[in-house]
Enzyme design. Structure first.
Site, PDB file in Angstrom:
ATOM      1  N   ASP A  81       0.807  -1.213  -0.089  1.00 42.18           N
ATOM      2  CA  ASP A  81      -0.078   0.082   0.305  1.00 42.18           C
ATOM      3  C   ASP A  81       0.836   1.347   0.063  1.00 42.18           C
ATOM      4  O   ASP A  81       1.916   1.246   0.619  1.00 42.18           O
ATOM      5  CB  ASP A  81      -0.775   0.006   1.165  1.00 42.18           C
ATOM      6  CG  ASP A  81      -1.925   1.105   1.155  1.00 42.18           C
ATOM      7  OD1 ASP A  81      -2.435   1.405   0.349  1.00 42.18           O
ATOM      8  OD2 ASP A  81      -2.276   1.233   2.588  1.00 42.18           O
ATOM      9  N   GLU A 133      -2.491   6.400  -8.077  1.00 42.92           N
ATOM     10  CA  GLU A 133      -3.300   7.233  -7.470  1.00 42.92           C
ATOM     11  C   GLU A 133      -3.347   8.748  -8.185  1.00 42.92           C
ATOM     12  O   GLU A 133      -2.216   9.068  -8.533  1.00 42.92           O
ATOM     13  CB  GLU A 133      -3.019   7.518  -6.130  1.00 42.92           C
ATOM     14  CG  GLU A 133      -3.801   8.563  -5.333  1.00 42.92           C
ATOM     15  CD  GLU A 133      -3.749   8.697  -3.860  1.00 42.92           C
ATOM     16  OE1 GLU A 133      -3.291   7.526  -3.112  1.00 42.92           O
ATOM     17  OE2 GLU A 133      -4.124   9.636  -3.147  1.00 42.92           O
ATOM     18  N   HIS A 181      -7.539  10.395   5.085  1.00 45.03           N
ATOM     19  CA  HIS A 181      -6.643   9.108   6.009  1.00 45.03           C
ATOM     20  C   HIS A 181      -6.906   9.655   7.313  1.00 45.03           C
ATOM     21  O   HIS A 181      -6.800  10.843   7.724  1.00 45.03           O
ATOM     22  CB  HIS A 181      -5.258   9.113   5.532  1.00 45.03           C
ATOM     23  CG  HIS A 181      -5.009   8.495   4.391  1.00 45.03           C
ATOM     24  ND1 HIS A 181      -4.438   9.104   3.268  1.00 45.03           N
ATOM     25  CD2 HIS A 181      -5.073   7.392   3.674  1.00 45.03           C
ATOM     26  CE1 HIS A 181      -4.151   8.547   2.272  1.00 45.03           C
ATOM     27  NE2 HIS A 181      -4.855   7.249   2.586  1.00 45.03           N
TER      28      HIS A 181
HETATM   29  P1  13P Z   1      -7.766   5.047   7.271  1.00 48.49           P
HETATM   30  O1  13P Z   1      -6.603   5.060   8.053  1.00 48.49           O
HETATM   31  O2  13P Z   1      -8.413   6.563   7.265  1.00 48.49           O
HETATM   32  O3  13P Z   1      -8.830   4.082   7.377  1.00 48.49           O
HETATM   33  O4  13P Z   1      -7.298   4.755   5.737  1.00 48.49           O
HETATM   34  C1  13P Z   1      -6.457   3.713   5.763  1.00 48.49           C
HETATM   35  C2  13P Z   1      -5.998   3.942   4.215  1.00 48.49           C
HETATM   36  O5  13P Z   1      -6.317   4.641   3.446  1.00 48.49           O
HETATM   37  C3  13P Z   1      -4.499   3.109   3.899  1.00 48.49           C
HETATM   38  O6  13P Z   1      -4.174   3.287   2.680  1.00 48.49           O
END
Ligand code: 13P
Length: 282
Positions: A81, A133, A181
């Site tokens: 990620d 992205e 986020h």
């Molecule tokens: P959150 O931490 O807001 O749940 O988002 C997680 C995220 O987008 C990881 O890439």
């Protein structure tokens, strides 16, 4: 078992759901998420972001993620990620991750296209799907409380998204349409029309980052308009901390494993609820 990003997203499209993509940068979170996925009977994406390196390296948790996902009968995608550079992504692929994200969203557009294209080339050689992205989302996954307000001027623009997807060949597109986020410090206001425009313009599944803290209705409306992967970290990690504090406070807790077990159980129930929330028809 491992399945590809493509296959998981096709499953989501066919069943009109979104796939839960859960960051597990702690072993108890990994155990809890796997247990929740095994009971849910739908594919789940296990992910590790480059930003987690400050607390746990992909070199340490990655092999555990791979071993546990592979031996399970439930279908998992193993996803890098928010990869910021190609070396980190290659490290994930070498461990056995079978899906990657390159996040060039803060770069100038042409640099984002170039870096994403380079990652798609590497990933194709390994038969792996790529999430790119475009458009910037504020906030971060480090518990930094200073952010959390969406900035409409940074939302993804559909015509540019179409060109981005055509030029790079990404499998899925993370876009900015109102989520942030981490914790929200302002009521989220998602632009559903924009999600639909992005899906129609690009023809690829749209990825929502910042999946913590939304209502059932917000998940469902986003899914119906084309979101097929929803990233989730902050709320599960916060629930884990709350469970740890409660367990540590019990008078008969004298050793850490009792706390660790309470954390796994809490993450399991939190993630199970999240997976369930991503099935509008259920
Ligand atoms: P959150 O931490 O807001 O749940 O988002 C997680 C995220 O987008 C990881 O890439």
């Amino acid at each position: 078992m491992l399945i590809g990003l493509d296959e998981a997203l096709r499953y989501a499209q066919k069943n009109n759901i979104a796939i839960a993509a859960v960051n597990t940068p702690y072993f108890e979170g990994l155990l809890g998420t796997i247990a929740a996925a095994e009971k849910a009977g739908v594919p789940v994406i296990l992910q590790h972001a480059q930003v987690h390196e400050s607390t746990l390296s992909i070199d340490d948790i990655g092999p555990a993620m791979l071993a546990l996902a592979t031996r399970s009968e439930a279908p998992f995608v193993l996803h890098v990620d928010h990869g910021e550079d190609i070396d980190y992504i290659a490290r994930g692929l070498d461990i056995g991750f079978n899906s990657v994200m390159i996040d060039g969203s803060t770069l100038p557009y042409e640099e984002n296209v170039a870096r994403t294209t380079e990652v798609v080339k590497l990933a194709k050689e390994r038969g792996v799907g790529v999430e790119g992205e475009l458009g910037v989302m504020t906030g971060n996954e480090n518990g930094d409380p200073s952010q959390g307000i969406a900035d409409e001027t940074l939302y993804t623009e559909p015509a540019q998204a179409k060109e981005f997807v055509e030029r790079t060949g990404v499998t899925a597109l993370a876009a900015s349409f109102g989520t942030v986020h981490g914790m929200y410090h302002q009521e989220p206001k998602l632009n559903y029309e924009l999600i639909e425009q992005l899906r129609d313009a690009t023809g690829v599944p749209i990825v929502m980052h910042g999946g913590s803290g939304l209502s059932l209705d917000e998940y469902h409306r986003s899914i119906t308009r084309g979101v097929r992967k929803i990233n989730y970290y902050t709320y599960a990690a916060k629930a884990a901390l709350d469970a740890a504090l409660r367990a540590a406070d019990e008078p008969n807790t004298i050793l850490f494993p009792k706390v660790a077990k309470a954390v796994s159980a809490q993450v399991e129930s939190d993630v199970a609820e999240f997976i369930q929330a991503l099935r509008p028809g259920a």
